[in-house]
Write an enzyme that holds these catalytic residues in place. Structure first.
Site, PDB file in Angstrom:
ATOM      1  N   LYS A 148      35.438  44.399  46.045  1.00 14.47           N
ATOM      2  CA  LYS A 148      35.987  45.370  45.101  1.00 14.47           C
ATOM      3  C   LYS A 148      35.462  45.077  43.697  1.00 14.47           C
ATOM      4  O   LYS A 148      35.652  43.981  43.162  1.00 14.47           O
ATOM      5  CB  LYS A 148      37.514  45.331  45.095  1.00 14.47           C
ATOM      6  CG  LYS A 148      38.124  46.363  44.148  1.00 14.47           C
ATOM      7  CD  LYS A 148      39.541  46.704  44.521  1.00 14.47           C
ATOM      8  CE  LYS A 148      40.024  47.933  43.788  1.00 14.47           C
ATOM      9  NZ  LYS A 148      41.305  48.436  44.277  1.00 14.47           N
ATOM     10  N   ASP A 199      51.742  48.410  41.019  1.00 12.65           N
ATOM     11  CA  ASP A 199      51.167  49.668  41.512  1.00 12.65           C
ATOM     12  C   ASP A 199      51.458  49.849  43.003  1.00 12.65           C
ATOM     13  O   ASP A 199      50.566  50.096  43.807  1.00 12.65           O
ATOM     14  CB  ASP A 199      49.658  49.700  41.249  1.00 12.65           C
ATOM     15  CG  ASP A 199      49.087  51.113  41.345  1.00 12.65           C
ATOM     16  OD1 ASP A 199      49.849  52.083  41.134  1.00 12.65           O
ATOM     17  OD2 ASP A 199      47.881  51.248  41.635  1.00 12.65           O
TER      18      ASP A 199
END
Length: 511
Positions: free
Chosen positions: A44, A149
């Site tokens: 990522k 999140d």
């Protein structure tokens, strides 16, 4: 336009192959670790460039990445971070385990979640959050980690032979990292529809912010709809919605759904505007979920009087021909087992296998509980059964219990299970296997999970009980020096090498 990352060799180790995901936090690629022979990994790249070293952002990234890497080693419900760094473009990246699965976001948009499945997934997510909120020791200090999140697209659901479905949480600590050293009241980062009121206000967050987001997500998991709806998808509209709009009720959104009142109460309490009115820890949420799972067991259906006798398949330890037969002397006992065994309420209705001892007329017996499609069970009632045990004592004591059900027409069904020998379950089941020198396979049909469909018996090689006892003793003596997953991975590698040999052996032994 071609992606410049495709084909790139990162850190002289990770060959970038394919873009597999994008989002506000960055881009995720499938890659292979060439130093480990091409093992697949996920890389990522964060939506952030570290240009100003004076900000201390590079040190901050390294601390956050290290903390998240340790977090993934502590809980199986958090995706493991295996490496991290900053590339030649000053873009931070981290390397995760590559897990073929679906995001929870995909699942809840494709199908309605049953209550047992909702409870299992919510409990697993909460266990990951609990591990993070309790904190990770780094350099002599404990760092509690708030996700910031929580949403369905950050939950990965993976088929797993032991759990049925294993749920893992992605991207711990990334939101905090991306905020850097900016003024939080002027810089919002998160997902508008899932953010807590205090997150929208830019306040310092604690674990209760994650609990609010979890409440939003659980409402969506149960109903397929959001508890709060803003007039527009702007920060201003969502700010007002989270601050003052009461969440929609279950009766309003999904009046036809039968949802336990305790589950409704839990979700609505998580959605309280004031954090003091929510559950104060994820442990409180877990207690309610576990209570619901315990009470949500399917009603036991009594056995039919006209059920036919069940075939028992016994493995001949001298490797002679294996002959399926009906043990007439044990038919009543088998009938008792069929009628008394009920699928545990804390297990999903899915194709899974797990060990659990059974109390049979006052005697504790080891058993492997197996759920399969009904047609597959019928196809495999008259079969050969093979079993074998593999053990590793380092870096963490782990036992692989292999069972194979085989017939010529339908092939082999492999049923592996990994027993952590540092746990009471692992030691107790292994002890019973050594004492009884056999075990039952309780087969449950996925289409009719309320009762046991068939019971098979598998005998253990006479040489194995002594080894099993030795492995129990070794497990109590040897310390664990690393994550149990490392031992599991080593055993899995050996198991995959053995499967063709086991299959060839089974094919050469005829009825």
């Amino acid at each position: 336009m071609s992606d410049p990352n495709i084909g790139r060799l990162l850190s002289k180790r990770y060959q970038i192959q394919q873009l597999i995901g994008t989002g506000a936090m960055g881009r995720v690629y499938r890659a292979k670790d060439i130093l480990l022979g091409g093992v697949p990994v996920a890389v990522k790249f964060l939506a952030l460039s570290i240009q100003n070293q004076k900000m201390g952002l590079q040190n901050r990234f390294q601390r956050e990445a290290k903390t998240c890497a340790l977090l993934g080693q502590k809980s199986i419900h958090i995706v493991r971070v295996m490496d991290y760094g900053i590339d030649s473009n000053n873009t931070p990246f981290y390397v995760m385990e590559y897990l073929p699965g679906k995001s929870l976001n995909q699942i809840i948009r494709q199908q309605h979640l049953s209550i047992p499945r909702f409870l299992s997934m919510s409990r697993q997510i909460s266990l990951g959050l609990q591990c993070a909120h309790n904190g990770i020791p780094v350099d002599g200090a404990v760092y509690p980690i708030i996700h910031r999140d929580i949403k369905p697209s950050n939950m990965l659901v993976i088929p797993d032979p032991s759990f049925g479905e294993l749920v893992k949480v992605l991207d711990f600590g990334v939101a905090k990292l991306l905020q850097g050293n900016t003024d939080q009241t002027k810089y919002y980062l998160g997902t508008l529809s899932y953010s807590s009121p205090e997150q929208m206000q830019g306040k310092e967050l604690d674990n209760r912010a994650d609990i609010y987001s979890l409440g939003v997500m659980m409402f969506e998991m149960l109903t397929g709809k959001m508890p709060l709806v803003a007039p527009t998808n702007s920060f201003k509209a969502w700010y007002k919605t989270h601050q003052s709009q009461p969440p929609r009720t279950f009766a309003e959104v999904a009046p036809a759904l039968e949802i336990p009142q305790l589950a409704k109460n839990l979700v609505m309490s998580c959605l309280a505007k004031a954090r003091g009115d929510r559950p104060q820890s994820i442990t409180e949420v877990l207690q309610v979920l576990e209570s619901l799972e315990k009470n949500n067991s399917p009603q036991k259906v009594p056995p039919e009087n006209n059920r036919p006798s069940q075939a028992l398949v016994i493995r001949d330890q001298r490797n002679q021909k294996l002959k399926p037969h009906v043990d007439q002397s044990a038919s009543q006992s088998q009938s008792d087992l069929l009628g008394s065994a009920s699928w545990p309420s804390n297990k999903p209705i899915a194709d899974i296998v797990f060990p659990q001892s059974i109390n049979f007329h006052g005697e504790m017996l080891p058993a492997l509980w197996v759920m399969l499609p009904q047609a597959e069970i019928i196809n495999r009632v008259l079969s050969k059964i093979y079993n074998q045990f593999l053990f590793i004592n380092t870096p963490h004591p782990m036992l692989l219990w292999i069972t194979v059900i085989y017939n010529q027409q339908h092939g082999a069904k492999f049923l592996p299970y990994y027993l952590d020998m540092k746990t009471s379950l692992g030691q107790e089941i292994t002890y019973l296997l050594a004492q009884k020198v056999s075990y039952r396979l309780l087969l449950f049909a996925r289409e009719a999970p309320q009762r046991c469909s068939h019971v098979l018996t598998s005998n253990i090689d006479p040489a194995q009980p002594q080894r099993l006892q030795q492995w129990i003793a070794m497990s109590k003596t040897f310390p664990s020096s690393a994550d149990p997953q490392l031992s599991k991975s080593l055993l899995k590698s050996e198991y995959e090498k053995m499967k063709p040999m086991i299959l060839a052996k089974m094919e050469n032994v005829f009825f």
